[in-house]
Design a protein around this motif. Structure first.
Motif, PDB file in Angstrom:
ATOM      1  N   ILE A 148       0.860  -1.323  -0.004  1.00 39.66           N
ATOM      2  CA  ILE A 148       0.020   0.004  -0.070  1.00 39.66           C
ATOM      3  C   ILE A 148       0.951   1.242  -0.085  1.00 39.66           C
ATOM      4  CG2 ILE A 148      -1.874   1.142   1.370  1.00 39.66           C
ATOM      5  CD1 ILE A 148      -2.342  -1.558   2.665  1.00 39.66           C
TER       6      ILE A 148
ATOM      7  N   LEU B 255       3.316   2.113   3.143  1.00 42.04           N
ATOM      8  CA  LEU B 255       2.618   2.144   4.102  1.00 42.04           C
ATOM      9  C   LEU B 255       2.574   1.013   5.178  1.00 42.04           C
ATOM     10  CD1 LEU B 255      -0.426   4.707   3.030  1.00 42.04           C
ATOM     11  CD2 LEU B 255       1.924   5.348   3.993  1.00 42.04           C
ATOM     12  N   ASN B 256       2.741  -0.082   4.355  1.00 39.40           N
ATOM     13  CA  ASN B 256       2.630  -1.296   5.147  1.00 39.40           C
ATOM     14  C   ASN B 256       4.133  -1.852   5.111  1.00 39.40           C
ATOM     15  OD1 ASN B 256       2.111  -1.842   2.634  1.00 39.40           O
ATOM     16  ND2 ASN B 256       0.904  -3.449   3.015  1.00 39.40           N
TER      17      ASN B 256
ATOM     18  N   PHE C 118       5.291  -6.619   8.915  1.00 38.57           N
ATOM     19  CA  PHE C 118       4.438  -7.659   8.774  1.00 38.57           C
ATOM     20  C   PHE C 118       3.263  -7.652   9.673  1.00 38.57           C
ATOM     21  CE2 PHE C 118       8.019 -10.219   7.412  1.00 38.57           C
ATOM     22  CZ  PHE C 118       7.546 -10.342   6.042  1.00 38.57           C
ATOM     23  N   LYS C 119       3.191  -6.347  10.512  1.00 36.80           N
ATOM     24  CA  LYS C 119       1.627  -6.081  11.206  1.00 36.80           C
ATOM     25  C   LYS C 119       0.646  -5.608  10.170  1.00 36.80           C
ATOM     26  CE  LYS C 119       0.038  -2.642  14.626  1.00 36.80           C
ATOM     27  NZ  LYS C 119       0.642  -1.677  15.417  1.00 36.80           N
ATOM     28  N   HIS C 120       1.149  -4.938   9.376  1.00 38.85           N
ATOM     29  CA  HIS C 120       0.224  -4.318   7.979  1.00 38.85           C
ATOM     30  C   HIS C 120       0.402  -5.138   6.940  1.00 38.85           C
ATOM     31  CE1 HIS C 120      -1.220  -1.423  10.781  1.00 38.85           C
ATOM     32  NE2 HIS C 120       0.013  -0.999  11.203  1.00 38.85           N
TER      33      HIS C 120
ATOM     34  N   HIS D 223       0.023  -8.372   5.422  1.00 37.68           N
ATOM     35  CA  HIS D 223      -0.786  -9.514   5.843  1.00 37.68           C
ATOM     36  C   HIS D 223      -0.244 -10.724   5.024  1.00 37.68           C
ATOM     37  CE1 HIS D 223      -3.896  -6.625   7.541  1.00 37.68           C
ATOM     38  NE2 HIS D 223      -2.997  -6.547   8.311  1.00 37.68           N
ATOM     39  N   LEU D 224       0.188 -11.708   5.981  1.00 35.06           N
ATOM     40  CA  LEU D 224       0.918 -12.975   5.454  1.00 35.06           C
ATOM     41  C   LEU D 224      -0.271 -14.017   6.106  1.00 35.06           C
ATOM     42  CD1 LEU D 224       4.572 -13.052   5.932  1.00 35.06           C
ATOM     43  CD2 LEU D 224       3.371 -12.902   3.661  1.00 35.06           C
TER      44      LEU D 224
ATOM     45  N   ASP E  32      -5.202 -19.251   9.572  1.00 38.89           N
ATOM     46  CA  ASP E  32      -5.885 -18.798   8.208  1.00 38.89           C
ATOM     47  C   ASP E  32      -5.978 -19.722   7.052  1.00 38.89           C
ATOM     48  OD1 ASP E  32      -6.513 -15.857   9.431  1.00 38.89           O
ATOM     49  OD2 ASP E  32      -4.491 -15.999   9.256  1.00 38.89           O
TER      50      ASP E  32
ATOM     51  N   ALA F 131     -11.469  -8.031   2.461  1.00 36.87           N
ATOM     52  CA  ALA F 131     -12.377  -8.289   3.381  1.00 36.87           C
ATOM     53  C   ALA F 131     -13.398  -7.050   3.094  1.00 36.87           C
ATOM     54  CB  ALA F 131     -12.286  -8.365   4.758  1.00 36.87           C
ATOM     55  N   GLU F 132     -12.811  -5.971   3.041  1.00 36.47           N
ATOM     56  CA  GLU F 132     -13.462  -4.564   2.580  1.00 36.47           C
ATOM     57  C   GLU F 132     -14.200  -4.919   1.315  1.00 36.47           C
ATOM     58  OE1 GLU F 132     -11.540  -1.202   3.609  1.00 36.47           O
ATOM     59  OE2 GLU F 132     -12.797   0.053   2.358  1.00 36.47           O
TER      60      GLU F 132
END
Lengths: 252, 533
Positions: B444, B452-453, B456-458, B460-461, B466, B523-524
């Motif tokens: 992103i 901006l990401n 690995f908090k933002h 996403h692996l 999952d 998801a969004e």
């Protein structure tokens, strides 16, 4: 710790409170729960006495961090840190908890709803320490609901909704509702005026979520405000439905 | 000592004309770097192999380290300094694991699904109708590569039985009637393996260097104690498991315990030709190399044993960590007995045999041909082609965008299964990686191009929570061309998941008329679709 790890903060003095006596107790007395600031999140989540009177603390608390971090992270730490996704901030607000803080000079007790001001912002003064959280007893016939959405399994919450409903004489006698990440701090919305005296059916719930039309949640790289508003609607529907169902079970 | 007279050289470099007096033995690359101070031209191997000194000489690519400066008098040269480069602060991205195939499969499988929908056909049936039949191998593709072998209908039958397709189709229909959003994804994929170096010609209109070799090597030494030591000549670097594979091949050949085999790696001074892991080639190629070295080693051992046991070589067999006469359990020599003779007892060896017990083998790509001049035929460069089917059932929560797996089944035909554990690990790992591509992973940026990401908090692996619990089936249709019939298998999973997730989520969201045209499926985005956006 998290902010130091991210090199955002470098405090000159760090005080290790792990060995301070008297901060790590849990007591359950006539339905009231008192939790010391040093109590580990995992201890709170697995405490059967707590779960018996406030099942929400187990349910929502189990979303806090991960199994490993809950063994390190404390209840007081989570509350004082006030992360925007902190489930414990939402639950203390919903359950009408009070937070006791003290400095070397004085001690004071604040309502959770007055404590959380924004992301990582609280009413805590620089010289104050959270020492204890007190959860008042839930009235008989109370049920809780908690729903959360996150990008991955038990990831940081994109949004969450918590609700409690008390049933007396077959109708709602009191209710509370808190949204997480719908606003800079846990958002407590008055729902009692809409629901008290009513059966909380689908129509009643739709009535409640209609009030979210003007909600303006924050946008960040995880989600847009529009998405969070939609999540707030969905999660609220589910939390209220669960709370009503659980309350019916409690009075059955 | 006489000094060689300098000569005047006039040369145009990158549009600018230079005139210099130059010592006639000076190579062009040094002239460019030292006399003209154009240090973008590098030197590394200095014998014309590596190509870092490449320049354009009157429009032709040449190695500047193989020319003298005086040879280019009057010529026009372009060096790397003539190129324009565009800098970006956006993330570098590298190609990995089935790259290209995850994209082309995604397009192909989406097209097939939409064709099935428009024709009113079942998604499995339209694919079955179009499968290459088992008697059509080896199958030559229109662009020249071949699919060496396979039984695609066999893989399909196997997954239909394992997955229970009919059950899940009915389950999905019933769930839809209850207002649930259950979707099924069905994807088939070719799994090409073992590139030949001619693959890399195709990346350029005019390749500057056109190699045709892509070998792999192995050396075997048996120490006087009987210890088998295998030296590999390419380093394991892609999460493949050559130590496990090679130990198994050695165990199979010599009837020894695979855990007793020592695997070591040659250093750059001693290494034999090797190409290394990549393009799902290493298990196939290293097995071929080990098989070759083992065959030579076994010949020598048999000659020593036949001589010592006074038996015919043809009557010998490898058994219980040694070699013995078939049908005569007491007539046996251990590998240590053999090795001691080979190292210490020259007079016990056959008279024409030298001491020592070491062999090496370089295994060339077993099936590759040249592209033709106009590239209308690309030749064989990826001929060992496995086949895989995945089927998945998901339930989508349109309120939160959550996607839950109800069932995930994979059947692969990568021919001879060397090690089921490592093979399944590759399939699961590839599938999970593809799941990240399909559902989560993206960079992103803000409008300044800042990522901006960046953590690995933002970024996403998928976590272990999952990913689906998979059942994995195997069909084995050995390749007629490779050692033991093995084909490569490291990339298959990732080639399928982006397509299968798109198919399954789209199926689940069919009440909303959703058509997925980009990844990841956030998801969004799912919530927005369900809300009618």
């Amino acid at each position: 710790m998290p902010r130091m790890r991210l090199r955002v903060e470098k405090p000159a003095t760090i005080i290790d409170i792990n060995r301070v006596v008297g901060l790590d107790g849990i007591s359950v007395d006539a339905g009231a729960v008192t939790v010391g600031a040093l109590v580990r999140q995992q201890t709170l989540v697995t405490h059967d006495g707590v779960a018996a009177v406030h099942p929400l603390l187990r349910e929502a608390g189990s979303y806090a961090g991960f199994h490993t971090t809950r063994h390190r992270g404390t209840v007081g730490g989570s509350i004082a840190f006030a992360a925007p996704w902190a489930e414990l901030a939402a639950t203390t607000t919903l359950l009408g908890a009070t937070i006791t803080v003290r400095s070397t000079k004085a001690q004071r007790t604040l309502a959770a709803s007055d404590f959380f001001l924004g992301p990582n912002q609280t009413a805590l003064a620089a010289d104050e320490l959270v020492t204890e959280v007190q959860f008042p007893p839930a009235p008989a016939g109370t049920g809780f609901g908690f729903h959360e959405a996150s990008p991955r399994y038990r990831d940081y919450a994109t949004a969450a909704a918590a609700a409690s409903i008390t049933i007396a004489d077959g109708v709602c006698s009191s209710a509370a509702w808190v949204l997480l990440r719908a606003a800079p701090a846990p958002l407590s919305i008055d729902v009692a005026s809409t629901l008290v005296g009513r059966v909380v059916d689908d129509a009643a719930i739709e009535n409640v979520v209609q009030s979210l039309a003007g909600l303006d949640p924050p946008t960040d790289i995880e989600a847009s405000g529009a998405h969070r508003r939609r999540l707030a609607v969905t999660l609220t529907r589910r939390a209220l439905a669960d709370a009503w169902a659980n309350a019916q079970e409690a009075v059955a | 000592m006489s000094t060689i007279e300098h000569q005047i050289v006039t040369v145009t470099v990158n549009g600018r004309t230079y005139e210099r007096a130059v010592e006639p033995r000076k190579v062009l690359s040094d002239f460019l770097r030292e006399d003209l101070e154009l240090t973008g031209t590098h030197v590394a191997c200095e014998h014309g192999f590596c190509g870092v000194c490449n320049i354009l000489l009157d429009g032709q690519t040449v190695r500047s380290c193989l020319l003298f400066a005086v040879q280019v008098d009057g010529a026009s040269i372009e060096t790397v300094e003539s190129l324009a480069a565009v800098l970006t602060n956006k993330n570098q991205q590298g190609a990995y694991r089935g790259f290209g195939a995850e994209v082309s499969n995604w397009i192909l499988e989406r097209l097939v699904d939409h064709a099935a929908h428009d024709l009113g056909m079942d998604r499995v049936e339209i694919r079955r109708k179009n499968l290459i039949q088992a008697d059509a191998f080896s199958y030559r593709t229109p662009t020249g590569n071949i699919y060496d072998s396979g039984n695609y209908p066999g893989v399909l039958d196997k997954i239909l039985a394992d997955f229970d397709y009919d059950y899940w189709v009915k389950y999905g229909d019933d769930a839809r009637k209850e207002g649930r959003h259950v979707g099924i994804g069905v994807v088939a994929s070719q799994e090409r393996s073992v590139f030949s170096s001619t693959e890399f010609w195709l990346w350029f209109d005019e390749p500057a260097f056109s190699p045709t070799s892509s070998p792999e090597s192995a050396s075997i030494q048996i120490e006087p104690t009987g210890q088998i030591v295998v030296t590999l000549h390419s380093h394991a670097m892609r999460g493949n498991s050559p130590e496990t594979v090679v130990s198994q091949v050695i165990a199979e050949e010599f009837d020894v315990d695979p855990t007793s085999v020592v695997i070591t790696y040659a250093d750059s001074q001693h290494a034999l030709p090797g190409t290394g892991p990549g393009g799902s080639r290493y298990t196939v190629m290293v097995s071929g190399a080990v098989a070759g070295a083992a065959s030579q080693m076994k010949d020598k051992i048999k000659r020593i044993a036949a001589n010592k046991l006074e038996a015919a070589e043809g009557d010998l067999e490898f058994r219980d960590g040694g070699v013995g006469v078939k049908g005569a359990p007491d007539k046996q020599l251990s590998l240590s007995d053999i090795a001691m003779m080979a190292y210490m007892f020259k007079l016990d060896l056959p008279p024409d045999m030298e001491s020592g017990l070491a062999t090496q083998w370089t295994y060339d790509h077993p099936l590759t041909t040249l592209p033709n001049a106009d590239r209308s035929d690309l030749g064989m460069f990826y001929p060992f082609v496995g086949h895989a089917w995945h089927m998945a059932v998901v339930e989508v929560d349109p309120g939160t965008g959550g996607v839950e797996f109800l069932r995930y089944s994979a059947v692969h035909d990568v021919e001879t299964v060397v090690n089921p554990k490592t093979l399944n690990g590759q399939i699961i790992g590839g599938t999970v990686q593809g799941l990240g591509t399909a559902m989560l992973e993206e960079y992103i940026y803000d409008d300044q191009g800042r990522v901006l990401n960046e953590n690995f908090k933002h970024y996403h692996l998928p976590s272990s929570m999952d990913v689906p619990t998979m059942t994995i089936g195997h069909q084995e249709t050995p390749s007629p061309y490779t050692a033991y019939g093995i084909k490569g298998a490291g990339e298959g999973g990732r080639m399928l998941t982006p397509a299968i997730m798109s198919a399954a989520v789209e199926d689940a969201l069919s009440p909303y008329g959703v058509r997925i045209t980009s990844l990841p499926i956030s998801a969004e985005q799912i919530v927005a679709w369900a809300a009618g956006d």
